[in-house]
Enzyme design. Structure first.
Site, PDB file in Angstrom:
ATOM      1  N   GLN A   1      29.867  33.033  35.755  1.00 45.86           N
ATOM      2  CA  GLN A   1      31.186  32.838  35.157  1.00 45.86           C
ATOM      3  C   GLN A   1      31.656  31.391  35.296  1.00 45.86           C
ATOM      4  O   GLN A   1      32.199  30.808  34.353  1.00 45.86           O
ATOM      5  CB  GLN A   1      32.193  33.778  35.818  1.00 45.86           C
ATOM      6  CG  GLN A   1      33.599  33.686  35.263  1.00 45.86           C
ATOM      7  CD  GLN A   1      34.555  34.630  35.975  1.00 45.86           C
ATOM      8  OE1 GLN A   1      34.178  35.389  36.849  1.00 45.86           O
ATOM      9  NE2 GLN A   1      35.817  34.583  35.594  1.00 45.86           N
TER      10      GLN A   1
ATOM     11  N   ASP B   1      35.872  45.880  38.055  1.00 43.83           N
ATOM     12  CA  ASP B   1      35.338  44.961  37.051  1.00 43.83           C
ATOM     13  C   ASP B   1      34.392  43.981  37.759  1.00 43.83           C
ATOM     14  O   ASP B   1      34.799  42.910  38.194  1.00 43.83           O
ATOM     15  CB  ASP B   1      36.475  44.215  36.356  1.00 43.83           C
ATOM     16  CG  ASP B   1      36.040  43.616  35.036  1.00 43.83           C
ATOM     17  OD1 ASP B   1      35.107  44.146  34.421  1.00 43.83           O
ATOM     18  OD2 ASP B   1      36.629  42.613  34.616  1.00 43.83           O
TER      19      ASP B   1
ATOM     20  N   GLU C   1      38.184  36.150  47.160  1.00 44.09           N
ATOM     21  CA  GLU C   1      39.352  35.851  47.987  1.00 44.09           C
ATOM     22  C   GLU C   1      39.117  36.209  49.450  1.00 44.09           C
ATOM     23  O   GLU C   1      39.502  35.451  50.346  1.00 44.09           O
ATOM     24  CB  GLU C   1      40.556  36.636  47.477  1.00 44.09           C
ATOM     25  CG  GLU C   1      40.977  36.323  46.055  1.00 44.09           C
ATOM     26  CD  GLU C   1      41.922  37.382  45.540  1.00 44.09           C
ATOM     27  OE1 GLU C   1      43.132  37.259  45.784  1.00 44.09           O
ATOM     28  OE2 GLU C   1      41.448  38.356  44.914  1.00 44.09           O
TER      29      GLU C   1
ATOM     30  N   GLU D   1      40.747  47.100  40.579  1.00 42.07           N
ATOM     31  CA  GLU D   1      41.741  47.152  39.513  1.00 42.07           C
ATOM     32  C   GLU D   1      42.159  48.587  39.226  1.00 42.07           C
ATOM     33  O   GLU D   1      41.559  49.554  39.712  1.00 42.07           O
ATOM     34  CB  GLU D   1      41.180  46.537  38.218  1.00 42.07           C
ATOM     35  CG  GLU D   1      40.722  45.091  38.348  1.00 42.07           C
ATOM     36  CD  GLU D   1      40.452  44.441  37.002  1.00 42.07           C
ATOM     37  OE1 GLU D   1      41.025  44.915  35.990  1.00 42.07           O
ATOM     38  OE2 GLU D   1      39.689  43.467  36.950  1.00 42.07           O
TER      39      GLU D   1
ATOM     40  N   LYS E   1      30.982  38.671  33.197  1.00 44.30           N
ATOM     41  CA  LYS E   1      31.835  39.849  33.336  1.00 44.30           C
ATOM     42  C   LYS E   1      31.344  41.038  32.508  1.00 44.30           C
ATOM     43  O   LYS E   1      31.757  42.171  32.780  1.00 44.30           O
ATOM     44  CB  LYS E   1      33.252  39.507  32.873  1.00 44.30           C
ATOM     45  CG  LYS E   1      33.900  38.353  33.601  1.00 44.30           C
ATOM     46  CD  LYS E   1      34.398  38.744  34.963  1.00 44.30           C
ATOM     47  CE  LYS E   1      35.652  39.572  34.856  1.00 44.30           C
ATOM     48  NZ  LYS E   1      36.212  39.902  36.191  1.00 44.30           N
TER      49      LYS E   1
ATOM     50  N   ASP F   1      40.909  43.078  29.761  1.00 48.52           N
ATOM     51  CA  ASP F   1      41.152  42.886  31.188  1.00 48.52           C
ATOM     52  C   ASP F   1      42.233  41.820  31.367  1.00 48.52           C
ATOM     53  O   ASP F   1      42.199  40.773  30.726  1.00 48.52           O
ATOM     54  CB  ASP F   1      39.868  42.451  31.890  1.00 48.52           C
ATOM     55  CG  ASP F   1      40.015  42.460  33.402  1.00 48.52           C
ATOM     56  OD1 ASP F   1      40.678  43.386  33.918  1.00 48.52           O
ATOM     57  OD2 ASP F   1      39.471  41.570  34.065  1.00 48.52           O
TER      58      ASP F   1
ATOM     59  N   ARG G   1      30.232  35.537  39.848  1.00 46.74           N
ATOM     60  CA  ARG G   1      31.075  34.358  39.936  1.00 46.74           C
ATOM     61  C   ARG G   1      30.339  33.072  39.571  1.00 46.74           C
ATOM     62  O   ARG G   1      30.937  32.144  38.996  1.00 46.74           O
ATOM     63  CB  ARG G   1      31.639  34.232  41.352  1.00 46.74           C
ATOM     64  CG  ARG G   1      32.481  35.418  41.803  1.00 46.74           C
ATOM     65  CD  ARG G   1      33.729  35.575  40.986  1.00 46.74           C
ATOM     66  NE  ARG G   1      34.561  36.655  41.508  1.00 46.74           N
ATOM     67  CZ  ARG G   1      35.644  37.128  40.904  1.00 46.74           C
ATOM     68  NH1 ARG G   1      36.013  36.625  39.741  1.00 46.74           N
ATOM     69  NH2 ARG G   1      36.344  38.097  41.453  1.00 46.74           N
TER      70      ARG G   1
ATOM     71  N   GLU H   1      36.042  43.465  41.570  1.00 44.04           N
ATOM     72  CA  GLU H   1      37.469  43.288  41.348  1.00 44.04           C
ATOM     73  C   GLU H   1      38.121  44.659  41.390  1.00 44.04           C
ATOM     74  O   GLU H   1      37.820  45.521  40.547  1.00 44.04           O
ATOM     75  CB  GLU H   1      37.756  42.588  40.015  1.00 44.04           C
ATOM     76  CG  GLU H   1      37.337  41.123  40.018  1.00 44.04           C
ATOM     77  CD  GLU H   1      37.740  40.376  38.767  1.00 44.04           C
ATOM     78  OE1 GLU H   1      37.693  39.136  38.795  1.00 44.04           O
ATOM     79  OE2 GLU H   1      38.104  41.029  37.765  1.00 44.04           O
TER      80      GLU H   1
ATOM     81  N   HIS I   1      46.682  37.206  43.634  1.00 48.26           N
ATOM     82  CA  HIS I   1      45.298  36.926  43.241  1.00 48.26           C
ATOM     83  C   HIS I   1      45.218  35.599  42.490  1.00 48.26           C
ATOM     84  O   HIS I   1      44.353  34.754  42.785  1.00 48.26           O
ATOM     85  CB  HIS I   1      44.777  38.058  42.361  1.00 48.26           C
ATOM     86  CG  HIS I   1      43.440  37.783  41.741  1.00 48.26           C
ATOM     87  ND1 HIS I   1      42.279  37.661  42.476  1.00 48.26           N
ATOM     88  CD2 HIS I   1      43.085  37.584  40.446  1.00 48.26           C
ATOM     89  CE1 HIS I   1      41.265  37.411  41.666  1.00 48.26           C
ATOM     90  NE2 HIS I   1      41.723  37.360  40.429  1.00 48.26           N
TER      91      HIS I   1
ATOM     92  N   THR J   1      31.397  47.431  33.972  1.00 44.11           N
ATOM     93  CA  THR J   1      32.745  47.760  34.441  1.00 44.11           C
ATOM     94  C   THR J   1      32.716  49.238  34.801  1.00 44.11           C
ATOM     95  O   THR J   1      32.407  50.072  33.950  1.00 44.11           O
ATOM     96  CB  THR J   1      33.805  47.500  33.360  1.00 44.11           C
ATOM     97  OG1 THR J   1      33.783  46.111  32.989  1.00 44.11           O
ATOM     98  CG2 THR J   1      35.191  47.877  33.845  1.00 44.11           C
TER      99      THR J   1
END
Length: 403
Positions: free
Chosen positions: A232, A225, A352, A193, A245, A117, A229, A191, A124, A249
């Site tokens: 992490q 993904d 975000e 992606e 993570k 990844d 948070r 996420e 971002h 996925t």
């Protein structure tokens, strides 16, 4: 409606023809399928019926044999499939090998070898830097403009669209907590992606140059993904993402071949720092893709990230991934990293969109800072196609369930 009568402008028309793997109702046998409109063509059965030499690649329970066959075979098979679904003389032969999309089960289309990844959206990366390092002189880390930053993830938890995602548990520690606690993540995120699927392998010690991208990458898919948070944030210093993570996925069930996206190719954003020679694409063909992504939570669109804004391209990511001599395997998957644009409504993560929970989203079913159990996240996307058409990338969806 006959399977060949796809309406003009259908984003899954003959100009698209993405690959997947499906099984029919009441059967556990999997085989390669190609989507046309709302129908799925049993590609292997069609190849056998037409006496095609490609039947051995297509009558398989996974895309991996086709992926391993290489660029010449990919182009030849695509030309053959296009002819099968557009030339009237083939229609009677293969009509019986179409199945309504809603009558089949879609599976993970390829066997994932390794998963990497990246972190290649400047918007971002700057947002994340401003959230977590608000007093820093530069919100980007010093290396960001010099190389595509990435990490190796867990391939065994890559799942196909529609698979439930179990809320992960682990250690977490807020800045004000005296000690870490264990329990379910309370800051579960997504996420948005794009994933790139490797076909042709390489040997160790043989880096892939920028010009080798199309010889090794078969196509792309949408990728979510999922990220815990809080887990992490506590674990990632100093070695990076791990349990926050690796739990899931999600990828879309359809792999769009690169050949279907020629009209979507575009130049990446201007580079503020000239890359080192192995990453310097200033004299190469445009390496970006104009993909329009939508992110929905419980059916409500919350963001529309533009992939054309990605600073580092997929070709540069592949070059970085192999420049140290690391080999490629058929079925390798690498993610672009979260796709975010310059506007607030173009951010590809809840981190975000809510500014780390400070500004919760207003959804029809209530506010969201991060995901709650029962929430369904759907990513969809399209790209410009030939003669003003659209190429749909399908969707990737997942529902959060309690652990």
């Amino acid at each position: 409606m006959p399977p060949f009568d796809v309406s003009e402008g259908d984003p899954f028309g003959p100009h698209n023809l993405p690959y997947g793997v499906f099984s029919r109702a009441g059967s556990t046998e999997r085989t390669v399928g190609v989507r046309l409109g709302d129908q799925v063509l049993d590609a292997g059965a069609a190849a056998r019926a037409l006496g095609s030499p490609y039947a051995a690649l297509l009558a398989r329970p996974s895309l991996n044999p086709l992926l391993a066959a290489g660029r010449t075979a990919w182009s030849d098979v695509r030309r053959a499939l296009t002819a099968w679904v557009t030339v009237p003389s083939h229609q009677e032969t293969i009509a019986a090998h179409f199945h309504p999309l809603d009558s089949v089960t879609l599976h993970l289309p390829f066997e994932v070898a390794d998963y990497v990844d990246f972190y290649s959206s400047e918007h971002h990366a700057r947002n994340v830097g401003q959230i977590f390092r608000p007093d820093a002189e530069d919100s980007l880390t010093p290396n960001w403009k010099h190389l595509p930053i990435g990490y190796h993830g867990r391939s065994g938890t890559v799942v196909v669209s529609g698979t439930d995602v179990v809320r992960p548990s682990g250690q977490r520690k807020a800045p004000t907590d005296p000690a870490p606690v264990f329990g379910p993540s309370v800051r579960l995120d997504i996420e948005a992606e794009v994933g790139f699927v490797v076909g042709t392998p390489t040997r160790m010690g043989a880096p892939v140059p920028l010009g080798g991208f199309r010889d090794h990458v078969f196509g792309l898919c949408l990728l979510n993904d999922w990220s815990a948070r809080d887990i992490q944030a506590w674990e990632y210093v100093p070695l990076g993402p791990f349990l926050g993570k690796s739990f899931a996925t999600s990828v879309s069930a359809w792999i769009t071949p690169l050949d279907a996206l020629e009209d979507a190719r575009t130049a990446p954003p201007p580079r503020t720092h000239r890359p080192l020679p192995y990453l310097d694409d200033s004299e190469d063909e445009p390496g970006g893709y104009d993909l329009r992504i939508s992110v929905a939570v419980n059916g409500h669109t919350v963001a529309e990230p533009p992939f054309s804004t990605m600073y580092w391209t997929a070709a540069q990511q592949l070059a970085q991934m192999t420049v140290n001599g690391a080999s490629l395997r058929t079925g390798d998957l690498y993610g672009s990293g979260t796709v975010s644009g310059p506007a607030p409504e173009q951010r590809g993560s809840l981190l975000e969109l809510t500014w780390n929970g400070r500004d919760p989203l207003e959804l029809p079913d209530g506010k969201r800072a991060f995901l709650e159990d029962g929430d369904v996240v759907t990513l969809s996307a399209w790209a410009p196609g030939p003669a003003g058409t659209r190429v749909s990338l399908g969707e990737v969806t997942g529902r959060v369930v309690a652990g």
